[in-house]
Design a protein around this motif. Structure first.
Motif, mmCIF file in Angstrom:
data_model
loop_
_atom_site.group_PDB
_atom_site.id
_atom_site.type_symbol
_atom_site.label_atom_id
_atom_site.label_comp_id
_atom_site.label_asym_id
_atom_site.label_seq_id
_atom_site.Cartn_x
_atom_site.Cartn_y
_atom_site.Cartn_z
ATOM 1 N N LEU A 11 0.837 -1.192 0.000
ATOM 2 C CA LEU A 11 0.000 0.000 0.000
ATOM 3 C C LEU A 11 0.875 1.246 0.000
ATOM 4 C CD1 LEU A 11 -2.599 -1.269 2.597
ATOM 5 C CD2 LEU A 11 -2.896 -1.097 0.123
ATOM 6 N N GLU A 53 -11.636 2.127 9.949
ATOM 7 C CA GLU A 53 -11.193 1.334 8.789
ATOM 8 C C GLU A 53 -11.428 2.096 7.480
ATOM 9 O OE1 GLU A 53 -9.780 -1.646 6.311
ATOM 10 O OE2 GLU A 53 -9.467 -1.262 8.425
ATOM 11 N N GLU A 54 -12.573 2.764 7.361
ATOM 12 C CA GLU A 54 -12.842 3.553 6.147
ATOM 13 C C GLU A 54 -11.839 4.705 6.020
ATOM 14 O OE1 GLU A 54 -17.535 3.496 5.192
ATOM 15 O OE2 GLU A 54 -16.988 4.271 7.186
ATOM 16 N N ARG A 56 -8.775 4.742 7.174
ATOM 17 C CA ARG A 56 -7.499 4.161 6.767
ATOM 18 C C ARG A 56 -7.497 3.873 5.275
ATOM 19 N NH1 ARG A 56 -5.703 -0.309 5.202
ATOM 20 N NH2 ARG A 56 -7.592 -1.471 5.688
ATOM 21 N N ARG A 57 -8.558 3.224 4.797
ATOM 22 C CA ARG A 57 -8.640 2.933 3.362
ATOM 23 C C ARG A 57 -8.710 4.215 2.542
ATOM 24 N NH1 ARG A 57 -13.445 0.274 2.499
ATOM 25 N NH2 ARG A 57 -13.864 -0.042 4.679
ATOM 26 N N GLY A 58 -9.382 5.225 3.079
ATOM 27 C CA GLY A 58 -9.467 6.510 2.384
ATOM 28 C C GLY A 58 -8.107 7.159 2.218
ATOM 29 N N GLU A 60 -5.174 5.501 2.291
ATOM 30 C CA GLU A 60 -4.392 4.647 1.387
ATOM 31 C C GLU A 60 -4.770 4.868 -0.069
ATOM 32 O OE1 GLU A 60 -5.227 0.790 2.975
ATOM 33 O OE2 GLU A 60 -3.638 0.931 4.465
ATOM 34 N N SER A 61 -6.033 5.169 -0.324
ATOM 35 C CA SER A 61 -6.486 5.363 -1.704
ATOM 36 C C SER A 61 -5.985 6.662 -2.322
ATOM 37 C CB SER A 61 -8.017 5.309 -1.772
ATOM 38 O OG SER A 61 -8.584 6.471 -1.211
#
Length: 108
Positions: A11, A53-54, A56-58, A60-61
Motif C-alpha cells: 500500500l 477502517e474507512e 485508513r482505506r481513504g 491509502e487510496s
C-alpha cells in the motif's frame, strides 16, 4: 514473492524497510485545525458515518504521491471529503461553499 507481486500488495503508506532520512522524534503542539480534525474523526466514527477502517482505506487510496505531499492531518481531511462524497452525504459544491464562508470569517 516476486518484485511485481510485492509492488501490487504494498500500500502507498506502507513504507517499512524503504530507505529514508532519519526520523525526527520530537513532540509538537497540534495546531487548532489539527485538533478539530481529530475531534471530527471521533464524531464521524461515534455516529457511524466514517469508521476508522474507512478512514485508513481513504488515506491509502490517495496514492503514494499525494500521501507524500500532505501532512498527517491533511491526509485525513482529504480522505474524509472523498468518503463523504462517495456516500453522497456531502457534495464538492457544498464543501466549496462552506470553505468560502469560513475563509470570509473575520480573524481575531
Amino acid at each position: 514473492m516476486s518484485q511485481s507481486e510485492h509492488l501490487l500488495r504494498k500500500l502507498p503508506n506502507d513504507i517499512g524497510g524503504v530507505p529514508a532520512d532519519r526520523i525526527e522524534r520530537t513532540d509538537h503542539v497540534l495546531e487548532p485545525w489539527e485538533k478539530r480534525c481529530h475531534a471530527l474523526a471521533d464524531v464521524l466514527d461515534f455516529h457511524k458515518i466514517i469508521s476508522t477502517e474507512e478512514k485508513r482505506r481513504g488515506v491509502e487510496s490517495l496514492g503514494a504521491e499525494l500521501i507524500g505531499q500532505l501532512t498527517y492531518y491533511e491526509r485525513w481531511v482529504v480522505a474524509f471529503a472523498n468518503i463523504l462524497f462517495q456516500k453522497a452525504i456531502l457534495t464538492p459544491d457544498e464543501l466549496a461553499k462552506k470553505m468560502d464562508q469560513v475563509e470570509r470569517r473575520p480573524t481575531e
